[in-house]
Design a protein around this motif. Structure first.
Motif, PDB file in Angstrom:
ATOM      1  N   LEU A 231     -13.091  46.997 -24.064  1.00 47.97           N
ATOM      2  CA  LEU A 231     -12.258  46.774 -25.239  1.00 47.97           C
ATOM      3  C   LEU A 231     -12.640  45.474 -25.947  1.00 47.97           C
ATOM      4  CD1 LEU A 231      -8.694  47.518 -23.782  1.00 47.97           C
ATOM      5  CD2 LEU A 231     -10.396  49.154 -24.621  1.00 47.97           C
ATOM      6  N   HIS A 232     -12.333  45.427 -27.225  1.00 48.66           N
ATOM      7  CA  HIS A 232     -12.326  44.150 -27.929  1.00 48.66           C
ATOM      8  C   HIS A 232     -11.193  43.297 -27.378  1.00 48.66           C
ATOM      9  CE1 HIS A 232     -11.125  41.324 -31.104  1.00 48.66           C
ATOM     10  NE2 HIS A 232     -12.364  41.375 -31.533  1.00 48.66           N
ATOM     11  N   GLY A 233     -10.015  43.901 -27.233  1.00 46.10           N
ATOM     12  CA  GLY A 233      -8.894  43.261 -26.567  1.00 46.10           C
ATOM     13  C   GLY A 233      -7.946  42.489 -27.459  1.00 46.10           C
ATOM     14  N   ASP A 234      -8.338  42.256 -28.726  1.00 45.22           N
ATOM     15  CA  ASP A 234      -7.479  41.475 -29.633  1.00 45.22           C
ATOM     16  C   ASP A 234      -7.778  41.875 -31.081  1.00 45.22           C
ATOM     17  OD1 ASP A 234      -5.487  39.554 -30.123  1.00 45.22           O
ATOM     18  OD2 ASP A 234      -6.948  37.945 -30.382  1.00 45.22           O
ATOM     19  N   LEU A 235      -7.784  43.181 -31.332  1.00 50.53           N
ATOM     20  CA  LEU A 235      -8.264  43.705 -32.612  1.00 50.53           C
ATOM     21  C   LEU A 235      -7.144  43.722 -33.656  1.00 50.53           C
ATOM     22  CD1 LEU A 235     -10.826  44.727 -33.955  1.00 50.53           C
ATOM     23  CD2 LEU A 235     -10.116  47.047 -33.395  1.00 50.53           C
ATOM     24  N   HIS A 236      -6.773  42.536 -34.097  1.00 56.85           N
ATOM     25  CA  HIS A 236      -5.806  42.426 -35.194  1.00 56.85           C
ATOM     26  C   HIS A 236      -6.552  42.114 -36.484  1.00 56.85           C
ATOM     27  CE1 HIS A 236      -6.239  38.045 -34.969  1.00 56.85           C
ATOM     28  NE2 HIS A 236      -6.092  38.151 -33.661  1.00 56.85           N
ATOM     29  N   THR A 237      -5.840  42.065 -37.595  1.00 55.63           N
ATOM     30  CA  THR A 237      -6.504  41.906 -38.895  1.00 55.63           C
ATOM     31  C   THR A 237      -7.018  40.479 -39.124  1.00 55.63           C
ATOM     32  OG1 THR A 237      -4.296  41.658 -39.888  1.00 55.63           O
ATOM     33  CG2 THR A 237      -5.336  43.823 -40.031  1.00 55.63           C
ATOM     34  N   GLY A 238      -6.655  39.544 -38.264  1.00 53.53           N
ATOM     35  CA  GLY A 238      -7.252  38.215 -38.319  1.00 53.53           C
ATOM     36  C   GLY A 238      -8.595  38.149 -37.621  1.00 53.53           C
ATOM     37  N   SER A 239      -8.953  39.212 -36.878  1.00 55.61           N
ATOM     38  CA  SER A 239     -10.236  39.276 -36.180  1.00 55.61           C
ATOM     39  C   SER A 239     -11.240  40.156 -36.918  1.00 55.61           C
ATOM     40  CB  SER A 239     -10.035  39.823 -34.755  1.00 55.61           C
ATOM     41  OG  SER A 239      -9.269  38.941 -33.977  1.00 55.61           O
ATOM     42  N   ILE A 240     -10.941  40.453 -38.170  1.00 52.08           N
ATOM     43  CA  ILE A 240     -11.817  41.305 -38.977  1.00 52.08           C
ATOM     44  C   ILE A 240     -12.113  40.589 -40.286  1.00 52.08           C
ATOM     45  CG2 ILE A 240     -12.052  43.527 -40.144  1.00 52.08           C
ATOM     46  CD1 ILE A 240     -10.013  44.636 -38.083  1.00 52.08           C
ATOM     47  N   PHE A 241     -13.404  40.447 -40.596  1.00 53.38           N
ATOM     48  CA  PHE A 241     -13.848  39.844 -41.854  1.00 53.38           C
ATOM     49  C   PHE A 241     -14.391  40.953 -42.751  1.00 53.38           C
ATOM     50  CE2 PHE A 241     -14.700  35.050 -41.057  1.00 53.38           C
ATOM     51  CZ  PHE A 241     -13.481  34.929 -40.409  1.00 53.38           C
ATOM     52  N   VAL A 242     -14.154  40.835 -44.057  1.00 55.02           N
ATOM     53  CA  VAL A 242     -14.508  41.927 -44.960  1.00 55.02           C
ATOM     54  C   VAL A 242     -15.122  41.420 -46.260  1.00 55.02           C
ATOM     55  CG1 VAL A 242     -12.793  43.597 -44.124  1.00 55.02           C
ATOM     56  CG2 VAL A 242     -12.124  41.913 -45.851  1.00 55.02           C
ATOM     57  N   THR A 243     -15.955  42.272 -46.837  1.00 52.49           N
ATOM     58  CA  THR A 243     -16.351  42.207 -48.239  1.00 52.49           C
ATOM     59  C   THR A 243     -16.154  43.615 -48.790  1.00 52.49           C
ATOM     60  OG1 THR A 243     -18.678  42.837 -47.961  1.00 52.49           O
ATOM     61  CG2 THR A 243     -18.127  40.500 -47.686  1.00 52.49           C
ATOM     62  N   SER A 244     -16.477  43.806 -50.041  1.00 51.66           N
ATOM     63  CA  SER A 244     -16.300  45.139 -50.627  1.00 51.66           C
ATOM     64  C   SER A 244     -17.203  46.173 -49.973  1.00 51.66           C
ATOM     65  CB  SER A 244     -16.560  45.094 -52.130  1.00 51.66           C
ATOM     66  OG  SER A 244     -17.899  44.679 -52.387  1.00 51.66           O
ATOM     67  N   GLN A 245     -18.316  45.726 -49.372  1.00 48.76           N
ATOM     68  CA  GLN A 245     -19.279  46.666 -48.810  1.00 48.76           C
ATOM     69  C   GLN A 245     -19.477  46.533 -47.306  1.00 48.76           C
ATOM     70  OE1 GLN A 245     -20.763  49.152 -50.623  1.00 48.76           O
ATOM     71  NE2 GLN A 245     -19.387  48.450 -52.246  1.00 48.76           N
ATOM     72  N   SER A 246     -18.926  45.499 -46.706  1.00 45.53           N
ATOM     73  CA  SER A 246     -19.246  45.213 -45.309  1.00 45.53           C
ATOM     74  C   SER A 246     -18.006  44.797 -44.530  1.00 45.53           C
ATOM     75  CB  SER A 246     -20.298  44.098 -45.241  1.00 45.53           C
ATOM     76  OG  SER A 246     -20.646  43.795 -43.914  1.00 45.53           O
ATOM     77  N   THR A 247     -18.041  45.055 -43.228  1.00 45.87           N
ATOM     78  CA  THR A 247     -16.961  44.671 -42.312  1.00 45.87           C
ATOM     79  C   THR A 247     -17.583  44.068 -41.065  1.00 45.87           C
ATOM     80  OG1 THR A 247     -15.584  46.514 -43.085  1.00 45.87           O
ATOM     81  CG2 THR A 247     -14.965  45.495 -41.003  1.00 45.87           C
ATOM     82  N   LYS A 248     -17.003  42.975 -40.584  1.00 48.34           N
ATOM     83  CA  LYS A 248     -17.469  42.349 -39.346  1.00 48.34           C
ATOM     84  C   LYS A 248     -16.279  42.113 -38.421  1.00 48.34           C
ATOM     85  CE  LYS A 248     -21.812  41.452 -40.741  1.00 48.34           C
ATOM     86  NZ  LYS A 248     -23.056  41.940 -40.086  1.00 48.34           N
ATOM     87  N   VAL A 249     -16.400  42.570 -37.193  1.00 48.32           N
ATOM     88  CA  VAL A 249     -15.365  42.342 -36.183  1.00 48.32           C
ATOM     89  C   VAL A 249     -15.791  41.139 -35.350  1.00 48.32           C
ATOM     90  CG1 VAL A 249     -14.139  43.308 -34.210  1.00 48.32           C
ATOM     91  CG2 VAL A 249     -14.765  44.786 -36.137  1.00 48.32           C
ATOM     92  N   ILE A 250     -14.917  40.149 -35.247  1.00 48.23           N
ATOM     93  CA  ILE A 250     -15.247  38.892 -34.576  1.00 48.23           C
ATOM     94  C   ILE A 250     -14.312  38.669 -33.380  1.00 48.23           C
ATOM     95  CG2 ILE A 250     -16.044  37.938 -36.771  1.00 48.23           C
ATOM     96  CD1 ILE A 250     -13.448  36.162 -36.702  1.00 48.23           C
ATOM     97  N   ASP A 251     -14.574  37.604 -32.660  1.00 49.26           N
ATOM     98  CA  ASP A 251     -13.674  37.059 -31.628  1.00 49.26           C
ATOM     99  C   ASP A 251     -13.319  38.028 -30.492  1.00 49.26           C
ATOM    100  OD1 ASP A 251     -13.666  34.747 -33.058  1.00 49.26           O
ATOM    101  OD2 ASP A 251     -11.641  34.942 -33.844  1.00 49.26           O
ATOM    102  N   PRO A 252     -14.295  38.649 -29.822  1.00 48.21           N
ATOM    103  CA  PRO A 252     -13.945  39.522 -28.689  1.00 48.21           C
ATOM    104  C   PRO A 252     -13.791  38.776 -27.363  1.00 48.21           C
ATOM    105  CG  PRO A 252     -16.276  39.658 -29.081  1.00 48.21           C
ATOM    106  CD  PRO A 252     -15.735  38.705 -30.129  1.00 48.21           C
TER     107      PRO A 252
END
Length: 403
Positions: A231-252
């Motif tokens: 698991l990522h273990g902490d997949l809230h919206t503060g752990s997701i970075f976005v642009t109009s074309q891209s998404t990055k999941v951080i802080d696992p």
């Protein structure tokens, strides 16, 4: 030319020592022209941005502290979580390299990870609070979850490899935080809970609901014992970075082997919390529609991607039995709903809140919406096995959002 000092014994970085450390890595062409700024606003770690003045090229250095920064040294934590985070990012990058930050260097002795800078991205939570919509988000998160969870499960891995990874990603300190703050403390009169007096009647109703407590206890036991996937273990919206074309999941850094539905549930819950906050806005019909569509499309994408992987890449003979996949997807689905309910409750009255609700300016409205959040969270936990389809789930959410 003066050689940079060798930094090889753990100590928390400063803006000076982190520059000395990065100079040893041969990442920049002009290492003597670096500036560092501490930019971290999280609860557990130090985060620095280093910029090369000549080129304006930048990187991020994240370092674990031996305690929770939000509390101090009275809450000690293992530095091993930095190794877990970097290893999780590397494993994830093998299946969804476009959806996680690129890791440039790790140093387990210094408990730090050097990675690409995502300054061109926005934090998803902040964007949702500002009523911004990202049409590709659901497909990106659905694919991220399907790929990462399937690829680390017994369906994709040899049993020896899977069991070795389970040991490698044993993460007791951070799992204990989740066990306490998500599954335990909010459901009892515990000193870590944080809520205004006006919300106390609704909170006490949660504490007194024996049926609810029974179901939360079952969900906690699943979290403790079901090592289904990494698991990522902490997949809230503060752990997701976005642009109009891209998404990055951080802080696992909370990564460990647990029930597949947990990450899905956390993401669902944080989208739902933002949807609840829209009840305080004048543009809510359109905003709510987009948020509900995000929830729907995330699950649809996840199920489609997971099924494709099941058909093409499974290593378990029982996956060829036609009845297994529908049963397993149903388990993931109902688990996710229950975990989402726990997350909604804890983000409303537990130690760590969300700005989506706390930033509602009118206090009376904020209390009213938080009462709805508690009711909805409890309802999802108790009725998760009855909400056996996406349409049932969405209708239940819509009911909670009606004024």
């Amino acid at each position: 030319m003066t050689q940079p000092a060798v930094v090889n014994q753990y100590a928390p970085f400063t803006t000076q020592t982190v520059v000395e450390f990065v100079k040893t890595l041969s990442i920049f062409d002009h290492p003597n022209r670096l500036i560092a700024n501490e930019i971290g606003d999280g609860n557990l770690n130090l985060v620095f941005q280093l910029v090369e003045l000549e080129t304006n090229r930048s990187i991020i250095v994240k370092q674990a502290l031996p305690y929770a920064k939000v509390v101090g040294e009275s809450w000690p934590l293992s530095l091993n979580r930095a190794k877990i985070e970097s290893e999780s990012l590397r494993i994830t990058a093998k299946v969804v390299p476009d959806l996680v930050p690129h890791v440039l260097h790790t140093d387990h002795e210094l408990a730090c990870t050097v990675m690409e800078d995502l300054s061109d991205y926005n934090i998803l939570r902040t964007e949702l609070i500002s009523n911004h919509h990202y049409p590709l988000l659901a497909e990106h998160i659905g694919r991220y979850l399907a790929q990462t969870l399937f690829s680390t499960s017994d369906f994709a891995l040899h049993p020896f490899v899977k069991k070795e990874l389970v040991q490698k990603f044993t993460n007791p300190d951070l799992c204990k935080i989740t066990e306490d703050l998500v599954f335990t403390d909010p459901f009892f009169d515990h000193p870590t809970n944080d809520f205004p007096t006006e919300l106390r009647p609704a909170v006490e109703a949660i504490w007194a609901d024996e049926t609810l407590l029974t179901e939360v206890g079952i969900l906690k036991f699943q979290f403790l014992t079901q090592a289904e996937a990494l698991l990522h273990g902490d997949l809230h919206t503060g752990s997701i970075f976005v642009t109009s074309q891209s998404t990055k999941v951080i802080d696992p850094e909370f990564a460990f082997f647990g029930p597949i539905g947990f990450d899905l549930g956390q993401f669902f819950a944080n989208i739902i919390l933002n949807a609840l906050s829209k009840l305080a806005t004048t543009e809510r019909p359109a905003l709510l529609s987009e948020l509900l569509r995000t929830t729907e499309r995330t699950w649809i994408t996840f199920a489609q991607e997971f099924t494709k992987l099941w058909d093409e890449s499974n290593q378990e003979i029982y996956t060829n039995v036609s009845g297994i996949l529908p049963r397993f997807l149903l388990k993931i689905w109902t688990d996710a709903i229950g975990f989402a309910g726990c997350e909604i409750v804890r983000r409303t009255i537990g130690l760590a809140h969300v700005a989506d609700l706390d930033s509602i300016e009118d206090f009376h409205t904020q209390i009213e919406i938080k009462e709805r959040a508690l009711q909805l969270g409890a309802d999802l936990i108790k009725s998760r096995t009855q909400l056996y389809s996406l349409s049932h789930f969405i209708q239940r959410i819509k009911g909670a959002l009606r004024s």
